[in-house]
Scaffold this active site. Structure first.
Site, PDB file in Angstrom:
ATOM      1  N   HIS A 113      63.068  50.607   5.471  1.00 23.61           N
ATOM      2  CA  HIS A 113      64.206  50.914   4.597  1.00 23.61           C
ATOM      3  C   HIS A 113      65.394  51.126   5.531  1.00 23.61           C
ATOM      4  O   HIS A 113      65.495  52.146   6.206  1.00 23.61           O
ATOM      5  CB  HIS A 113      63.951  52.166   3.751  1.00 23.61           C
ATOM      6  CG  HIS A 113      65.090  52.455   2.811  1.00 23.61           C
ATOM      7  ND1 HIS A 113      64.986  52.306   1.452  1.00 23.61           N
ATOM      8  CD2 HIS A 113      66.371  52.826   3.046  1.00 23.61           C
ATOM      9  CE1 HIS A 113      66.166  52.581   0.887  1.00 23.61           C
ATOM     10  NE2 HIS A 113      67.013  52.908   1.838  1.00 23.61           N
TER      11      HIS A 113
ATOM     12  N   HIS B 266      64.716  44.702   1.434  1.00 27.10           N
ATOM     13  CA  HIS B 266      65.857  44.676   0.499  1.00 27.10           C
ATOM     14  C   HIS B 266      67.212  44.679   1.207  1.00 27.10           C
ATOM     15  O   HIS B 266      67.996  45.609   1.067  1.00 27.10           O
ATOM     16  CB  HIS B 266      65.778  45.812  -0.532  1.00 27.10           C
ATOM     17  CG  HIS B 266      65.388  47.164  -0.006  1.00 27.10           C
ATOM     18  ND1 HIS B 266      66.077  47.796   0.996  1.00 27.10           N
ATOM     19  CD2 HIS B 266      64.397  48.008  -0.352  1.00 27.10           C
ATOM     20  CE1 HIS B 266      65.516  48.963   1.227  1.00 27.10           C
ATOM     21  NE2 HIS B 266      64.486  49.113   0.433  1.00 27.10           N
TER      22      HIS B 266
ATOM     23  N   ASP C 296      61.535  44.836  -5.177  1.00 26.21           N
ATOM     24  CA  ASP C 296      61.855  46.268  -5.145  1.00 26.21           C
ATOM     25  C   ASP C 296      61.923  46.842  -6.555  1.00 26.21           C
ATOM     26  O   ASP C 296      62.655  47.813  -6.800  1.00 26.21           O
ATOM     27  CB  ASP C 296      63.160  46.548  -4.386  1.00 26.21           C
ATOM     28  CG  ASP C 296      63.271  48.012  -3.960  1.00 26.21           C
ATOM     29  OD1 ASP C 296      62.241  48.716  -3.966  1.00 26.21           O
ATOM     30  OD2 ASP C 296      64.385  48.443  -3.633  1.00 26.21           O
TER      31      ASP C 296
HETATM   32  O1  DOR Z   1      66.348  52.213  -5.492  1.00 26.16           O
HETATM   33  C1  DOR Z   1      65.331  52.525  -4.890  1.00 26.16           C
HETATM   34  N1  DOR Z   1      64.267  53.020  -5.546  1.00 26.16           N
HETATM   35  N2  DOR Z   1      65.306  52.412  -3.566  1.00 26.16           N
HETATM   36  C2  DOR Z   1      64.275  52.871  -2.844  1.00 26.16           C
HETATM   37  O2  DOR Z   1      64.307  52.727  -1.654  1.00 26.16           O
HETATM   38  C3  DOR Z   1      63.163  53.595  -3.503  1.00 26.16           C
HETATM   39  C4  DOR Z   1      63.020  53.192  -4.888  1.00 26.16           C
HETATM   40  C5  DOR Z   1      62.121  54.098  -5.682  1.00 26.16           C
HETATM   41  O3  DOR Z   1      61.016  54.396  -5.212  1.00 26.16           O
HETATM   42  O4  DOR Z   1      62.481  54.465  -6.808  1.00 26.16           O
HETATM   43 ZN    ZN Z   2      61.621  49.932  -2.454  1.00 26.36          ZN
END
Ligand code: DOR
Ligand code: ZN
Length: 348
Positions: A136, A174, A247
């Site tokens: 990340h 991402h 994602d």
């Molecule tokens: O938008 C996101 N949601 N980015 C992340 O890195 C984690 C993910 C989540 O687990 O909800």
């Molecule tokens: Zn993610």
């Protein structure tokens, strides 16, 4: 083109959650994708091979009847992940990478890594055994502008890391910026990236279209049109370093529509259809199959799938919400037509 048959794709970055949420979202992914890299940011996080094996068993138990889907597990790195855990992960055959969440970067990342340099022995073991690191890529310092956190991460963490551990295989997850697309394009071998549908289709303007749009809030946050165009160029380039990772990150409606809403866009219900829309808009539908179904498998050293899916150009509208345990899950594009529809899965 009104029909498109491609080799069955895989999702190289997915949040499946656990319990009732898992049962609610898994059918969407399993209908489209053969495999997915499953993120380990549960509460508590999946930090050991034993925990990954139990989580994998819960996923398999939640599979809809008749579905064929293989979860590819990951471990959540902490400051205390030991080299011996990497050996266990490798030996298990079910763990396909370790996820680096800089502590505090995003949802359920509190137990993440505070300083990557403390993990050099563990990362060296990953390099030796060929286990990829999924990153990340955002710095967490709050005095860095939220739109600059990815670019700053490249300069201060990722580029030095790639040099310090030269054989470490790294998936920059991402990617959202022109800087990230260019970094990956020009990086040493072993470095790749996933790209989400939202970062191919939307810019930060969408977050504020007519009012604040909590269901379009994700991390890394949506960026500018200049960034989006660079991501499109990367995705359709035919460069095998870029591949599909939705994602998809489900949260209950009340957790999104809140004074402090959670980050995450739910896209698994249309996980391949959205990419078809983006590739078609770029005049590059003929490049979708390699991005969705070849390059990720090749990177992870797994066979390409042998069956196929067919997409049909036929509008459909995702519902206002899906059942999500006792809650509701609002999917991306709820109530708004999508142009491509999944027709049928054709066995090989
Ligand atoms: O938008 C996101 N949601 N980015 C992340 O890195 C984690 C993910 C989540 O687990 O909800
Ligand atoms: Zn993610």
């Amino acid at each position: 083109m009104t029909r498109l048959t491609i080799r069955r794709p895989d999702d190289w970055h997915l949040h499946l959650r656990d319990g009732a949420a898992l049962a609610a979202v898994l059918p969407h992914t399993a209908a489209r994708f053969a495999r997915a890299i499953v993120m380990p940011n549960l509460t508590p996080p999946v930090t050991t091979t034993d925990a990954a094996a139990s989580y994998r068993a819960r996923i398999l138990a939640a599979m809809p009847a008749g579905a064929r889907f293989t979860p590819l597990m990951t471990l959540y790195l902490t400051d205390r992940t030991a080299p011996a855990e990497i050996d266990r992960a490798r030996a298990s055959g079910i763990v396909h990478g370790c996820k680096l969440y800089p502590a505090g970067a995003t949802t359920h990342s509190d137990a993440g890594v505070t300083d990557i340099r403390r993990l050099d022995a563990t990362l060296a073991r990953m390099a030796d055994t060929g286990l990829p690191l999924q990153v990340h890529g955002e710095v967490t310092v709050t005095d860095v502008d939220v739109f600059d956190r990815e670019a700053r991460f490249i300069d201060t963490v990722l580029a030095p890391l790639a040099e310090r551990v030269p054989n470490l295989r790294i998936v920059f997850e991402h990617i959202t910026t022109r800087a990230a697309a260019e970094f990956v394009r020009d990086a040493r071998s072993g470095i790749a990236a996933t790209i989400t549908p939202q970062h191919l289709l939307l810019t930060r303007n969408a977050l504020f279209a007519g009012g604040i749009r909590p269901h379009l809030y994700c991390l890394p946050i949506l960026k500018t049109e200049r960034d989006r165009l660079a991501l499109i160029e990367a995705a359709v380039s035919g460069n095998p370093r870029y591949f599909l990772g939705t994602d998809s990150a489900p949260h209950a409606r009340h957790a999104k529509e809140s004074a402090c809403g959670c980050a995450g866009i739910y896209s698994a219900h249309a996980g391949i259809e959205l990419y078809a829309e983006a590739f078609e808009a770029a005049g590059a539908l003929n490049r979708l199959e390699a991005f969705a179904s070849h390059f990720g498998a090749d990177y992870y050293g797994l066979p390409r799938n042998t069956d196929s899916i067919t997409l049909v150009k036929s509008p459909w509208t995702p519902p206002a919400g899906y059942a999500f345990g006792n809650d509701t899950l609002v999917p991306w594009r709820a109530g708004e037509a999508l142009s491509w529809q999944l027709e049928a899965s054709v066995a090989s």
